[in-house]
Design a protein around this motif. Structure first.
Motif, PDB file in Angstrom:
ATOM      1  N   THR A 222       0.839  -1.192   0.000  1.00 33.36           N
ATOM      2  CA  THR A 222       0.000   0.000   0.000  1.00 33.36           C
ATOM      3  C   THR A 222       0.871   1.238   0.000  1.00 33.36           C
ATOM      4  O   THR A 222       2.075   1.181   0.263  1.00 33.36           O
ATOM      5  N   VAL A 223       0.249   2.361  -0.273  1.00 33.85           N
ATOM      6  CA  VAL A 223       0.975   3.614  -0.390  1.00 33.85           C
ATOM      7  C   VAL A 223       0.646   4.508   0.796  1.00 33.85           C
ATOM      8  O   VAL A 223      -0.471   4.488   1.325  1.00 33.85           O
ATOM      9  N   GLY A 224       1.627   5.294   1.222  1.00 33.01           N
ATOM     10  CA  GLY A 224       1.450   6.170   2.367  1.00 33.01           C
ATOM     11  C   GLY A 224       0.658   7.425   2.036  1.00 33.01           C
ATOM     12  O   GLY A 224       0.440   7.770   0.864  1.00 33.01           O
ATOM     13  N   GLU A 225       0.253   8.139   3.067  1.00 33.16           N
ATOM     14  CA  GLU A 225      -0.566   9.333   2.897  1.00 33.16           C
ATOM     15  C   GLU A 225       0.174  10.442   2.161  1.00 33.16           C
ATOM     16  O   GLU A 225      -0.429  11.223   1.433  1.00 33.16           O
ATOM     17  N   ASP A 226       1.503  10.542   2.342  1.00 35.75           N
ATOM     18  CA  ASP A 226       2.256  11.573   1.633  1.00 35.75           C
ATOM     19  C   ASP A 226       2.176  11.359   0.123  1.00 35.75           C
ATOM     20  O   ASP A 226       1.997  12.316  -0.651  1.00 35.75           O
ATOM     21  N   ALA A 227       2.323  10.094  -0.289  1.00 38.05           N
ATOM     22  CA  ALA A 227       2.245   9.796  -1.723  1.00 38.05           C
ATOM     23  C   ALA A 227       0.837  10.020  -2.251  1.00 38.05           C
ATOM     24  O   ALA A 227       0.649  10.533  -3.366  1.00 38.05           O
ATOM     25  N   ILE A 228      -0.167   9.663  -1.460  1.00 40.74           N
ATOM     26  CA  ILE A 228      -1.556   9.904  -1.869  1.00 40.74           C
ATOM     27  C   ILE A 228      -1.794  11.401  -2.037  1.00 40.74           C
ATOM     28  O   ILE A 228      -2.422  11.855  -3.010  1.00 40.74           O
ATOM     29  N   SER A 229      -1.296  12.184  -1.094  1.00 45.15           N
ATOM     30  CA  SER A 229      -1.462  13.639  -1.162  1.00 45.15           C
ATOM     31  C   SER A 229      -0.821  14.200  -2.426  1.00 45.15           C
ATOM     32  O   SER A 229      -1.406  15.058  -3.103  1.00 45.15           O
ATOM     33  N   LYS A 230       0.385  13.709  -2.759  1.00 43.39           N
ATOM     34  CA  LYS A 230       1.057  14.172  -3.972  1.00 43.39           C
ATOM     35  C   LYS A 230       0.285  13.764  -5.221  1.00 43.39           C
ATOM     36  O   LYS A 230       0.132  14.569  -6.162  1.00 43.39           O
ATOM     37  N   CYS A 231      -0.230  12.535  -5.243  1.00 44.93           N
ATOM     38  CA  CYS A 231      -1.036  12.088  -6.393  1.00 44.93           C
ATOM     39  C   CYS A 231      -2.253  12.971  -6.575  1.00 44.93           C
ATOM     40  O   CYS A 231      -2.587  13.383  -7.701  1.00 44.93           O
ATOM     41  N   LEU A 232      -2.963  13.245  -5.486  1.00 40.24           N
ATOM     42  CA  LEU A 232      -4.150  14.090  -5.570  1.00 40.24           C
ATOM     43  C   LEU A 232      -3.807  15.477  -6.082  1.00 40.24           C
ATOM     44  O   LEU A 232      -4.524  16.057  -6.909  1.00 40.24           O
ATOM     45  N   GLN A 233      -2.682  16.020  -5.613  1.00 35.79           N
ATOM     46  CA  GLN A 233      -2.247  17.335  -6.085  1.00 35.79           C
ATOM     47  C   GLN A 233      -2.029  17.322  -7.592  1.00 35.79           C
ATOM     48  O   GLN A 233      -2.480  18.229  -8.317  1.00 35.79           O
ATOM     49  N   LEU A 234      -1.339  16.283  -8.092  1.00 35.19           N
ATOM     50  CA  LEU A 234      -1.035  16.200  -9.513  1.00 35.19           C
ATOM     51  C   LEU A 234      -2.296  15.982 -10.349  1.00 35.19           C
ATOM     52  O   LEU A 234      -2.454  16.571 -11.423  1.00 35.19           O
ATOM     53  N   LEU A 235      -3.200  15.116  -9.864  1.00 34.88           N
ATOM     54  CA  LEU A 235      -4.376  14.766 -10.650  1.00 34.88           C
ATOM     55  C   LEU A 235      -5.441  15.853 -10.634  1.00 34.88           C
ATOM     56  O   LEU A 235      -6.262  15.936 -11.557  1.00 34.88           O
ATOM     57  N   CYS A 236      -5.444  16.682  -9.596  1.00 36.97           N
ATOM     58  CA  CYS A 236      -6.498  17.688  -9.473  1.00 36.97           C
ATOM     59  C   CYS A 236      -6.136  19.025 -10.115  1.00 36.97           C
ATOM     60  O   CYS A 236      -6.965  19.949 -10.132  1.00 36.97           O
ATOM     61  N   GLU A 237      -4.928  19.129 -10.658  1.00 39.60           N
ATOM     62  CA  GLU A 237      -4.542  20.383 -11.288  1.00 39.60           C
ATOM     63  C   GLU A 237      -5.332  20.651 -12.562  1.00 39.60           C
ATOM     64  O   GLU A 237      -5.560  21.805 -12.941  1.00 39.60           O
ATOM     65  N   ALA A 238      -5.736  19.585 -13.241  1.00 37.98           N
ATOM     66  CA  ALA A 238      -6.462  19.706 -14.508  1.00 37.98           C
ATOM     67  C   ALA A 238      -7.085  18.355 -14.812  1.00 37.98           C
ATOM     68  O   ALA A 238      -6.750  17.349 -14.177  1.00 37.98           O
ATOM     69  N   PRO A 239      -7.993  18.304 -15.782  1.00 37.96           N
ATOM     70  CA  PRO A 239      -8.573  17.006 -16.152  1.00 37.96           C
ATOM     71  C   PRO A 239      -7.483  15.992 -16.502  1.00 37.96           C
ATOM     72  O   PRO A 239      -6.497  16.310 -17.168  1.00 37.96           O
ATOM     73  N   PHE A 240      -7.665  14.758 -16.022  1.00 35.49           N
ATOM     74  CA  PHE A 240      -6.694  13.699 -16.273  1.00 35.49           C
ATOM     75  C   PHE A 240      -7.388  12.518 -16.928  1.00 35.49           C
ATOM     76  O   PHE A 240      -8.625  12.430 -16.962  1.00 35.49           O
ATOM     77  N   ALA A 241      -6.600  11.607 -17.462  1.00 36.14           N
ATOM     78  CA  ALA A 241      -7.129  10.375 -18.061  1.00 36.14           C
ATOM     79  C   ALA A 241      -6.605   9.187 -17.277  1.00 36.14           C
ATOM     80  O   ALA A 241      -5.611   9.280 -16.539  1.00 36.14           O
ATOM     81  N   ILE A 242      -7.269   8.049 -17.421  1.00 39.65           N
ATOM     82  CA  ILE A 242      -6.869   6.804 -16.768  1.00 39.65           C
ATOM     83  C   ILE A 242      -6.527   5.788 -17.847  1.00 39.65           C
ATOM     84  O   ILE A 242      -7.307   5.562 -18.777  1.00 39.65           O
ATOM     85  N   TRP A 243      -5.345   5.179 -17.707  1.00 40.69           N
ATOM     86  CA  TRP A 243      -4.895   4.134 -18.639  1.00 40.69           C
ATOM     87  C   TRP A 243      -4.878   2.821 -17.857  1.00 40.69           C
ATOM     88  O   TRP A 243      -4.056   2.642 -16.965  1.00 40.69           O
ATOM     89  N   THR A 262     -14.862  11.472 -11.164  1.00 42.54           N
ATOM     90  CA  THR A 262     -13.961  12.518 -11.637  1.00 42.54           C
ATOM     91  C   THR A 262     -14.219  12.938 -13.078  1.00 42.54           C
ATOM     92  O   THR A 262     -13.711  13.973 -13.505  1.00 42.54           O
ATOM     93  N   GLY A 263     -14.949  12.131 -13.829  1.00 39.34           N
ATOM     94  CA  GLY A 263     -15.167  12.439 -15.239  1.00 39.34           C
ATOM     95  C   GLY A 263     -13.963  12.138 -16.110  1.00 39.34           C
ATOM     96  O   GLY A 263     -13.908  12.572 -17.266  1.00 39.34           O
ATOM     97  N   ALA A 264     -12.981  11.409 -15.586  1.00 41.44           N
ATOM     98  CA  ALA A 264     -11.765  11.118 -16.348  1.00 41.44           C
ATOM     99  C   ALA A 264     -12.059  10.250 -17.563  1.00 41.44           C
ATOM    100  O   ALA A 264     -12.864   9.316 -17.498  1.00 41.44           O
ATOM    101  N   ALA A 265     -11.407  10.566 -18.668  1.00 40.25           N
ATOM    102  CA  ALA A 265     -11.457   9.688 -19.828  1.00 40.25           C
ATOM    103  C   ALA A 265     -10.677   8.411 -19.490  1.00 40.25           C
ATOM    104  O   ALA A 265      -9.700   8.453 -18.742  1.00 40.25           O
ATOM    105  N   VAL A 266     -11.116   7.281 -20.036  1.00 39.32           N
ATOM    106  CA  VAL A 266     -10.483   5.996 -19.735  1.00 39.32           C
ATOM    107  C   VAL A 266     -10.099   5.296 -21.033  1.00 39.32           C
ATOM    108  O   VAL A 266     -10.871   5.275 -21.997  1.00 39.32           O
TER     109      VAL A 266
END
Length: 584
Positions: A222-243, A262-266
């Motif tokens: 599993t991933v720690g809260e610091d990494a989750i926080s960084k992911c959220l920061q990166l993904l919430c800056e603008a619309p993102f896609a999921i691969w 989130t409305g992300a394209a997949v």
């Protein structure tokens, strides 16, 4: 497809295949008087959850086979070791249970190697058991001698790039440690391919030490809260896609929820088809070999700032390392293997996360409790499904056949479908649409001909329902195991694209400018072959007969071949592969 339908579909699957690796593996074997090493290995395998053993036996492995036959493990004798391993791979992915493959000495081992390499590349859990020549016979020209005198010890009998764990048992006292290592390997996340080589004299020797009591619960990565926080920061800056890739197959529900909120394209890799519903308005298409142009259109016209990559290595057949697929802000790449992120696109900015996919997505879902998609969303491109009307020509267009398979098999049955390496893979990946996980399989790593034609037996056996292989005539001639399916009454259907040639090679060479190379095959009658082996089939020459033939194949309980005479001139969707080869 809505979330209730996704949940219902996942609930209908064999629960043993969901997150099998993260369940506790607890076993103990009481010391028994007169227990041989062969019997002890079988008991160990039973307690590791093995239900099936596939292979081809000979004199060297007989004591082990005799112990298998007295166990709860079902033993199936195949006609070729490679086919046995391919079936074992698909049995594992259909059930989540490790599978045993066995062979005899010498060529039995080397025949299995192609399948074992595929198992390693695919991430299956396979335990290969083979014999080796007894110590007192080595170097003396024993029949099929299997020793350091005749076969290289590197790679086949040692841990490395082929086997996660490999050993030759030289003494019964070694067995407790071997049992422990097998248990640890089966219990870990990801694939595990092992090789236990046992001389016949050791198989029949009595166990001299007690077997260990193994009790462990593998740690979920599993991933720690610091990494989750960084992911959220990166993904919430603008619309993102999921691969989405095959490694995310156990997290289909969580990924569906994340995309909806989130409305992300997949988009998905070829092996990831169906993990996210292909009929969903946010699905833009399949990437890579046989993929859809709608993905490239999306990345060119609506390129997201970042792409969240879940469970795919982004290898050649998933991405072709196309720079168009690199988002302007880079990747957030999640994988349980820390060496995966950044490898495919070393120059792209990548935030790497080592985690189980399901655990990661569940962690970030807590920060998206409600739908938070933008109020104004651009219309996403989609791979449109065309209506293909029948022609009156004698030969069947492959795109018409795929459309019929979609209607008859995908939409009106629960059959698993596996497509073979070659044009069959390209047509199936490009044209078939799946709305739920677990129904489509293809090998994009090792990509061996014969994988689908024989692997389909493993999938059908463990699910106890129809499974369909879509393959070419070249692959069907190479390895099909019709006889094995007949003997064990496995409800397999082979849909053969019979175009009288290795057509991906033929079309590909012409696309590269290499003309006049002979790729033709004398076209056999696969129906006659199937009937000669105890199965049945039907030959299809006209498009008007395709649908009825597929319906008949699903209705009958015996192994069945649909031999379709294909128009070889129809260009398969392999252009991206050819462009990649030319670029290389």
């Amino acid at each position: 497809m809505n979330i209730e339908t996704i949940t219902k579909t996942l609930n209908s699957l064999d629960k043993s295949q969901i997150n099998t690796a993260i369940q506790p593996n607890i076993f103990s074997i009481e010391q028994t008087s007169n227990l041989t090493v062969a019997a002890a290995l079988v008991k160990t395998l039973e307690n590791l959850g093995v239900r099936y053993a596939f292979g081809l036996f000979g004199g060297g492995i007989t004591p082990f086979i005799a112990s298998l036959e007295q166990s709860s493990i079902e033993v199936l004798q195949f006609r070729h070791e490679t086919g046995a391993v391919f079936a074992a791979i698909e049995s594992y992915f259909a059930s989540g249970h490790p599978v045993v493959v066995f062979s005899t000495t010498g060529p039995g081992i080397t025949n299995a190697l192609t399948g074992l390499f595929a198992a390693r590349w695919e991430g299956a859990k396979i335990i290969f058991v083979s014999p080796s020549t007894s110590a007192n016979q080595r170097g003396r020209w024993a029949f099929q001698e299997t020793s350091q005198y005749t076969m290289s010890n590197t790679g086949i009998f040692t841990s490395g790039t082929l086997f996660h764990y490999a050993t030759t048992v030289e003494s019964s006292s070694e067995f407790p440690e071997i049992a422990r290592r097998l248990a640890l390997g089966v219990g870990k996340l990801g694939g595990f391919v092992a090789h236990v080589s046992i001389p016949r004299t050791i198989q029949t020797s009595l166990l001299t030490t007690p077997l260990p009591h193994v009790n462990f619960s593998p740690t979920l990565v599993t991933v720690g809260e610091d990494a989750i926080s960084k992911c959220l920061q990166l993904l919430c800056e603008a619309p993102f896609a999921i691969w989405v890739g095959f490694g995310a197959r156990d997290a289909a529900l969580e990924i569906f929820q994340l995309a909806e909120r989130t409305g992300a394209a997949v988009m998905s890799s070829p092996r990831g088809k169906g993990i996210f519903p292909e009929d969903h308005p946010q699905f833009v298409g399949v990437t890579g070999f046989g993929g859809q142009s709608s993905v490239l259109r999306y990345m060119q016209e609506q390129r997201p700032l970042r792409v969240l990559v879940l469970g795919t290595k982004l290898g050649e057949f998933t991405s072709f390392w196309n720079p168009v697929m690199v988002p302007s802000g880079g990747f957030v790449h999640v994988d349980i293997d820390p060496e995966v992120p950044g490898t495919a696109y070393p120059c792209a900015e990548t935030f790497s996360v080592q985690s189980d996919i399901g655990a990661f997505v569940r962690s970030i879902l807590k920060y998206f409790p409600e739908i938070s998609r933008p109020s104004t969303m651009l219309a996403l491109p989609h791979a449109e499904r065309q209506v293909i009307k029948p022609h009156v020509e004698d030969q069947v267009r492959p795109e018409f056949l795929m459309d019929a398979i979609q209607r008859v098999i995908v939409e009106n049955s629960d059959a698993i479908i596996i497509t073979e390496a070659g044009n069959s893979f390209a047509w199936g990946t490009n044209m078939l649409r799946f709305a739920a996980p677990g129904r489509y399989r293809v090998s994009t790593g090792f990509g061996s001909m014969g994988h689908a034609g024989t692997g389909i037996l493993g999938a059908a056996l463990v699910r106890n329902r129809k499974a369909v292989a879509i393959l070419g005539d070249g692959a069907m001639l190479m390895n099909n195991e019709i006889s094995t399916a007949v003997k064990h009454k496995i409800p397999v259907v082979w849909v053969v694209l019979n175009d009288g040639r290795y057509n991906m090679c033929d079309q590909g060479m012409n696309m590269e400018g290499f003309h006049g190379i002979d790729a033709e095959i004398p076209s056999p009658d696969f129906v006659m072959i199937a009937r000669a082996m105890g199965g049945d089939g039907i030959r299809v020459n006209k498009e008007s007969d395709v649908e009825a033939a597929l319906e008949k194949a699903l209705t009958l309980s015996i192994p069945f071949v649909v031999d379709v005479i294909i128009d070889p001139t129809r260009p398969a969707p392999i252009g991206s592969r050819i462009d990649s080869l030319i670029f290389q």
